[in-house]
Design a protein around this motif. Structure first.
Motif, PDB file in Angstrom:
ATOM      1  N   GLY A  79     -17.364  -4.508   7.283  1.00 24.04           N
ATOM      2  CA  GLY A  79     -17.270  -3.104   6.932  1.00 24.04           C
ATOM      3  C   GLY A  79     -17.189  -2.864   5.440  1.00 24.04           C
ATOM      4  O   GLY A  79     -17.109  -3.788   4.632  1.00 24.04           O
ATOM      5  N   ALA A  80     -17.215  -1.582   5.104  1.00 22.63           N
ATOM      6  CA  ALA A  80     -17.070  -1.138   3.721  1.00 22.63           C
ATOM      7  C   ALA A  80     -16.258   0.143   3.747  1.00 22.63           C
ATOM      8  O   ALA A  80     -16.394   0.952   4.670  1.00 22.63           O
ATOM      9  N   ALA A  81     -15.405   0.320   2.736  1.00 21.79           N
ATOM     10  CA  ALA A  81     -14.549   1.508   2.703  1.00 21.79           C
ATOM     11  C   ALA A  81     -13.985   1.683   1.302  1.00 21.79           C
ATOM     12  O   ALA A  81     -14.172   0.848   0.422  1.00 21.79           O
ATOM     13  N   ASP A  82     -13.280   2.781   1.121  1.00 23.55           N
ATOM     14  CA  ASP A  82     -12.517   3.027  -0.095  1.00 23.55           C
ATOM     15  C   ASP A  82     -11.067   2.625   0.176  1.00 23.55           C
ATOM     16  O   ASP A  82     -10.589   2.747   1.304  1.00 23.55           O
ATOM     17  N   CYS A  83     -10.379   2.157  -0.857  1.00 26.52           N
ATOM     18  CA  CYS A  83      -8.971   1.800  -0.697  1.00 26.52           C
ATOM     19  C   CYS A  83      -8.198   2.237  -1.933  1.00 26.52           C
ATOM     20  O   CYS A  83      -8.754   2.357  -3.023  1.00 26.52           O
ATOM     21  N   ALA A  84      -6.905   2.477  -1.733  1.00 28.60           N
ATOM     22  CA  ALA A  84      -6.021   2.817  -2.853  1.00 28.60           C
ATOM     23  C   ALA A  84      -5.787   1.559  -3.671  1.00 28.60           C
ATOM     24  O   ALA A  84      -5.671   0.456  -3.133  1.00 28.60           O
ATOM     25  N   ALA A  85      -5.730   1.724  -4.997  1.00 25.82           N
ATOM     26  CA  ALA A  85      -5.560   0.577  -5.883  1.00 25.82           C
ATOM     27  C   ALA A  85      -4.571   0.921  -6.995  1.00 25.82           C
ATOM     28  O   ALA A  85      -4.498   2.066  -7.435  1.00 25.82           O
ATOM     29  N   ALA A  86      -3.818  -0.086  -7.428  1.00 29.89           N
ATOM     30  CA  ALA A  86      -2.846   0.109  -8.506  1.00 29.89           C
ATOM     31  C   ALA A  86      -2.589  -1.229  -9.185  1.00 29.89           C
ATOM     32  O   ALA A  86      -2.843  -2.295  -8.617  1.00 29.89           O
ATOM     33  N   LEU A  87      -2.074  -1.169 -10.394  1.00 28.22           N
ATOM     34  CA  LEU A  87      -1.673  -2.364 -11.121  1.00 28.22           C
ATOM     35  C   LEU A  87      -0.156  -2.488 -11.071  1.00 28.22           C
ATOM     36  O   LEU A  87       0.550  -1.487 -11.189  1.00 28.22           O
ATOM     37  N   ASP A  88       0.337  -3.719 -10.900  1.00 27.21           N
ATOM     38  CA  ASP A  88       1.774  -3.902 -10.963  1.00 27.21           C
ATOM     39  C   ASP A  88       2.167  -4.269 -12.397  1.00 27.21           C
ATOM     40  O   ASP A  88       1.317  -4.316 -13.289  1.00 27.21           O
ATOM     41  N   GLY A  89       3.425  -4.519 -12.634  1.00 27.34           N
ATOM     42  CA  GLY A  89       3.934  -4.785 -13.970  1.00 27.34           C
ATOM     43  C   GLY A  89       3.395  -6.064 -14.594  1.00 27.34           C
ATOM     44  O   GLY A  89       3.429  -6.242 -15.804  1.00 27.34           O
ATOM     45  N   GLN A  90       2.887  -6.985 -13.780  1.00 28.74           N
ATOM     46  CA  GLN A  90       2.370  -8.256 -14.286  1.00 28.74           C
ATOM     47  C   GLN A  90       0.852  -8.253 -14.425  1.00 28.74           C
ATOM     48  O   GLN A  90       0.248  -9.285 -14.673  1.00 28.74           O
ATOM     49  N   GLY A  91       0.216  -7.097 -14.232  1.00 29.61           N
ATOM     50  CA  GLY A  91      -1.232  -6.992 -14.379  1.00 29.61           C
ATOM     51  C   GLY A  91      -2.021  -7.370 -13.141  1.00 29.61           C
ATOM     52  O   GLY A  91      -3.245  -7.470 -13.189  1.00 29.61           O
ATOM     53  N   ARG A  92      -1.315  -7.593 -12.028  1.00 30.65           N
ATOM     54  CA  ARG A  92      -2.011  -7.910 -10.782  1.00 30.65           C
ATOM     55  C   ARG A  92      -2.536  -6.622 -10.150  1.00 30.65           C
ATOM     56  O   ARG A  92      -1.932  -5.561 -10.296  1.00 30.65           O
ATOM     57  N   LEU A  93      -3.650  -6.727  -9.444  1.00 30.07           N
ATOM     58  CA  LEU A  93      -4.282  -5.589  -8.794  1.00 30.07           C
ATOM     59  C   LEU A  93      -3.876  -5.549  -7.325  1.00 30.07           C
ATOM     60  O   LEU A  93      -4.112  -6.507  -6.581  1.00 30.07           O
ATOM     61  N   ARG A  94      -3.218  -4.458  -6.914  1.00 29.89           N
ATOM     62  CA  ARG A  94      -2.793  -4.270  -5.521  1.00 29.89           C
ATOM     63  C   ARG A  94      -3.769  -3.334  -4.819  1.00 29.89           C
ATOM     64  O   ARG A  94      -4.044  -2.238  -5.309  1.00 29.89           O
ATOM     65  N   LEU A  95      -4.274  -3.758  -3.679  1.00 33.27           N
ATOM     66  CA  LEU A  95      -5.207  -2.959  -2.884  1.00 33.27           C
ATOM     67  C   LEU A  95      -4.596  -2.668  -1.522  1.00 33.27           C
ATOM     68  O   LEU A  95      -4.089  -3.571  -0.862  1.00 33.27           O
TER      69      LEU A  95
END
Length: 113
Positions: A79-95
């Motif tokens: 599949g394909a979709a949109d997801c919420a994304a954010a950066l944490d304090g250590q520069g990691r990308l959370r999806l």
């Protein structure tokens, strides 16, 4: 001026009817590919050194993420979709991945050329 008037009828005959379409933006060009194993979890954290996370930070977001950031993600043959994304304090990308992303598609929805 006379030459322009002579060329005008020829130029008008070459005008084709254009179909209106949405402008091509970065949103339509970038998609993060995930493995089927990565897409099974409801949340995925990419390390700061991961090349996909680096691409998002430097190319798509050009530095800081926008408010309520979303990214397009997909799984090959899935599949394909949109997801919420954010950066944490250590520069990691959370999806925040949607359900059913890793479910195999009857026909692949993503083609890689």
């Amino acid at each position: 001026m006379r030459r322009l008037l002579m060329l005008l009828p020829a130029a008008l005959s070459l005008v084709a009817k254009r179909v209106a379409r949405r402008p091509l933006t970065r949103r339509h060009l970038n998609r993060l590919f995930l493995t089927a194993e990565e897409a099974t979890a409801p949340q995925l954290t990419l390390d700061a050194a991961d090349r996909r996370a680096e691409h998002v930070k430097t190319i798509i977001w050009r530095g800081a993420p926008p408010p309520n950031a979303t990214l397009r993600v997909g799984v090959l043959d899935g599949g394909a979709a949109d997801c919420a994304a954010a950066l944490d304090g250590q520069g990691r990308l959370r999806l925040e991945l949607p359900e059913g992303l890793a479910t195999p598609a009857t026909r692949p929805r993503l083609d890689v050329i």
